[in-house]
Scaffold this motif. Structure first.
Motif, PDB file in Angstrom:
ATOM      1  N   ARG A   1     -31.738 -36.286  28.068  1.00 53.56           N
ATOM      2  CA  ARG A   1     -32.933 -34.905  28.292  1.00 53.56           C
ATOM      3  C   ARG A   1     -34.277 -35.983  29.194  1.00 53.56           C
ATOM      4  O   ARG A   1     -34.672 -35.460  30.240  1.00 53.56           O
ATOM      5  N   ASP A   2     -34.055 -37.208  28.383  1.00 54.85           N
ATOM      6  CA  ASP A   2     -34.819 -38.085  29.478  1.00 54.85           C
ATOM      7  C   ASP A   2     -34.817 -38.564  30.611  1.00 54.85           C
ATOM      8  O   ASP A   2     -35.655 -38.340  31.462  1.00 54.85           O
TER       9      ASP A   2
ATOM     10  N   ALA B   1     -37.068 -37.043  33.949  1.00 55.24           N
ATOM     11  CA  ALA B   1     -37.431 -38.426  35.014  1.00 55.24           C
ATOM     12  C   ALA B   1     -37.025 -38.184  36.354  1.00 55.24           C
ATOM     13  O   ALA B   1     -37.451 -38.562  37.013  1.00 55.24           O
ATOM     14  N   HIS B   2     -36.277 -36.994  36.580  1.00 58.16           N
ATOM     15  CA  HIS B   2     -35.863 -36.539  37.446  1.00 58.16           C
ATOM     16  C   HIS B   2     -36.511 -35.083  37.736  1.00 58.16           C
ATOM     17  O   HIS B   2     -36.144 -34.179  38.379  1.00 58.16           O
ATOM     18  N   GLY B   3     -37.588 -34.794  37.119  1.00 56.16           N
ATOM     19  CA  GLY B   3     -38.388 -33.926  37.604  1.00 56.16           C
ATOM     20  C   GLY B   3     -37.724 -32.392  36.462  1.00 56.16           C
ATOM     21  O   GLY B   3     -38.258 -30.867  37.072  1.00 56.16           O
TER      22      GLY B   3
ATOM     23  N   LYS C   1     -38.123 -30.398  33.202  1.00 50.86           N
ATOM     24  CA  LYS C   1     -38.561 -30.531  32.121  1.00 50.86           C
ATOM     25  C   LYS C   1     -37.535 -29.672  30.774  1.00 50.86           C
ATOM     26  O   LYS C   1     -38.002 -28.188  30.638  1.00 50.86           O
ATOM     27  N   VAL C   2     -36.610 -30.150  30.522  1.00 52.76           N
ATOM     28  CA  VAL C   2     -35.114 -29.962  29.432  1.00 52.76           C
ATOM     29  C   VAL C   2     -35.417 -29.977  28.239  1.00 52.76           C
ATOM     30  O   VAL C   2     -36.147 -30.950  28.016  1.00 52.76           O
ATOM     31  N   LYS C   3     -34.941 -29.681  26.921  1.00 57.97           N
ATOM     32  CA  LYS C   3     -35.101 -29.037  26.078  1.00 57.97           C
ATOM     33  C   LYS C   3     -33.679 -29.694  25.296  1.00 57.97           C
ATOM     34  O   LYS C   3     -33.244 -29.566  26.248  1.00 57.97           O
ATOM     35  N   VAL C   4     -33.850 -30.313  23.944  1.00 58.77           N
ATOM     36  CA  VAL C   4     -32.595 -30.694  23.714  1.00 58.77           C
ATOM     37  C   VAL C   4     -32.325 -29.614  22.300  1.00 58.77           C
ATOM     38  O   VAL C   4     -32.869 -28.968  21.742  1.00 58.77           O
ATOM     39  N   LYS C   5     -31.350 -28.788  22.569  1.00 61.98           N
ATOM     40  CA  LYS C   5     -30.611 -27.416  21.489  1.00 61.98           C
ATOM     41  C   LYS C   5     -29.562 -27.716  20.829  1.00 61.98           C
ATOM     42  O   LYS C   5     -28.699 -28.478  21.187  1.00 61.98           O
TER      43      LYS C   5
END
Ligand code: BTN
Length: 252
Positions: A90-91, A95-97, A99-103
């Motif tokens: 995720r991080d 860091a590459h733009g 906006k992801v989330k952990v599912k």
């Protein structure tokens, strides 16, 4: 203590998880095998994981908790490896733009689309995790996907950029190493847990879910995860139920 990763790239293998399983007794802890193409990539629940040659990251890390710079991990705490891996991917993507989330338990999603899946295979020795094989597939430069896939996306579809796979994997190894260093004590694991929950996909939102046992559906709200990593869901009658990975599926 912080584990050091040694990354080896290969052009083709059946599955990086399979290759590390075959080398489980001889390979050093901290060994990462990355493949430009897998001929028989494996996903969760016996599914396959198809890649598009040279476009994505498909790799596995072999961990030996308790040696090679990695703290020991008790079997009852094994979800901490999932948390460390999920938060690291995720991080990296953030860091590459993207906006992801952990599912839960260890997919990475951008909105309602999957960008990364993981297959973590642990072997236990008594009360401890002896070896953990952390297999990760992240869609990076792929622009077109088979219509048979439910909801795929990639880093390039999200940001419009093209990425160097080797550089991204080096970056991942650095981040993962820092996260794994936290797994050795209660305080570190609590920090990982808090980071995992921070912005988790669908946390505190009401959505539809299905029971894998009989396919019945219900509306529920994810409230968090239990100590051992089960999903805690508030049910329509307001009771809190915990679900294992084999019990529940998200309706997306
Ligand atoms: C899933 O979401 O179903 C899990 C996918 C895991 C895929 C990765 S790719 C690298 C490693 N090798 C495999 O055969 N599987 C994992």
């Amino acid at each position: 203590m912080k584990p050091h990763f040694l990354i080896h790239w290969t052009d083709e293998v059946d599955s990086t998880n399979n290759e590390l399983l075959r080398g489980r007794d001889t390979l050093p802890g901290g060994y990462i095998l990355a493949a430009r193409h897998q001929t028989a990539g494996r996903g969760q629940r016996g599914n396959d994981w198809k890649d598009s040659k040279g476009e994505n990251l498909t790799f596995s890390a072999l961990l030996r908790p308790g040696s090679d710079g990695l703290p020991a991990i008790a079997a009852r705490d094994q979800f901490t490896v999932s948390e460390a891996a999920a938060v690291s991917v995720r991080d990296l993507l953030r860091a590459h733009g993207a906006k992801v989330k952990v599912k839960w338990p260890n997919d990475i999603y951008f909105r309602d689309k999957k960008i990364c899946g993981m297959l973590i295979e642990n072997s236990l020795a008594g009360e401890d995790v002896a070896v953990s094989i952390v297999g990760i597939g992240i869609n990076i430069n792929q622009k077109e996907f088979s219509p048979a896939l439910m909801n795929p996306t990639s880093l390039t579809l999200i940001t419009g950029e093209t990425y160097g796979l080797e550089e991204l994997l080096d970056e991942f190894a650095e981040i993962f190493s820092g996260r794994l260093a936290l797994t050795g004590d209660t305080e570190g694991r609590a920090r990982l847990r808090a980071d995992y929950l921070d912005g988790m996909y669908r946390l505190e939102e009401e959505h539809d879910y299905a029971l894998r046992s009989d396919g019945s559906t219900f509306r529920g709200t994810i409230k968090g995860i239990s100590e051992e990593g089960m999903l805690l869901v508030e049910m329509p009658d307001k009771t809190l139920k915990s679900f294992g990975f084999k019990d529940i599926s998200y309706i997306i």
